[in-house]
Design a protein around this motif. Structure first.
Motif, short mmCIF file in Angstrom:
data_model
loop_
_atom_site.label_atom_id
_atom_site.label_comp_id
_atom_site.label_asym_id
_atom_site.label_seq_id
_atom_site.Cartn_x
_atom_site.Cartn_y
_atom_site.Cartn_z
N ILE A 118 35.69 42.58 34.34
CA ILE A 118 35.59 41.16 34.65
C ILE A 118 34.33 40.91 35.48
N LYS A 119 33.55 39.95 35.04
CA LYS A 119 32.32 39.59 35.74
C LYS A 119 32.29 38.14 36.19
N GLU A 120 33.21 37.32 35.65
CA GLU A 120 33.19 35.89 35.94
C GLU A 120 34.61 35.39 36.19
N SER A 121 34.69 34.29 36.94
CA SER A 121 36.00 33.72 37.22
C SER A 121 35.92 32.21 37.35
N THR A 146 36.37 36.46 45.09
CA THR A 146 35.40 36.68 44.01
C THR A 146 34.16 37.41 44.52
N TRP A 151 32.71 39.06 41.19
CA TRP A 151 32.84 38.13 40.08
C TRP A 151 31.98 36.90 40.34
#
Length: 184
Positions: A118-121, A146, A151
């Protein structure tokens, strides 16, 4: 680039305002060709972290707790984007989603054999209140979380003044969520 998006909804009220906001986001993302999985953690038995430091000690399982989180771990491991969708409960996130966040701990230990990709939220929230400052605590926790997880925050949408089921359909909250999904 096609992304695998995991949407974690946390309201115990099925089909409520935060669920509808999450669905609208998901529709926008799917329209752009992304793969979207939705998991309702508000209806599962997920305990918090025990701080036992036994992460990864039972074979390839991230956590020794035997609860519904075991089924969510694979979804987290395959996700590129994590979306948290929740109602505001007493100026905080519901305990259901807090437990999921607590249980991310095994993936950030030095000896973790499988790191999350996961790199984005995204944070999607609803509440009956129209007092914007009542969301400050949650927004701060989200930013710290984050940041710690590495993230990239792709947006926060706070739908205020929505109490009764279906209130989210008033105004343009669902359109905003749809557009956020398209932009991811």
């Amino acid at each position: 680039m096609r992304k695998n998006i995991l949407v974690l909804t946390s309201s115990p009220r099925r089909g409520g305002n935060s669920d509808m906001l999450a669905m609208s986001f998901a529709k926008g993302a799917m329209e752009q060709g992304h793969e979207v999985s939705m998991v309702s953690v508000g209806h599962q038995q997920i305990g918090g972290c025990l701080a036992c430091e036994r992460c990864w000690k039972q074979g390839q399982r991230p956590c020794v707790r035997d609860d519904d989180m075991q089924a969510i771990f694979p979804a987290l491991e395959s996700a590129d984007v994590c979306v948290l969708a929740a109602p505001l409960y007493f100026y905080n996130l519901p305990s259901q989603i807090v437990s999921v966040c607590d249980r991310l701990y095994p993936y950030y230990k030095d000896d973790c054999p499988r790191k999350l990709k996961i790199k984005e939220s995204v944070l999607l929230m609803t509440a009956a209140t129209d007092e914007r400052d009542e969301f400050a605590g949650v927004e701060n926790v989200y930013r710290i979380l984050t940041g710690y997880l590495g993230w990239k925050d792709r947006g926060v949408l706070i739908a205020d003044s929505v109490l009764d089921k279906g209130d989210i359909e008033q105004g343009d909250w669902l359109k905003q969520a749809f557009e956020m999904g398209k932009a991811i």
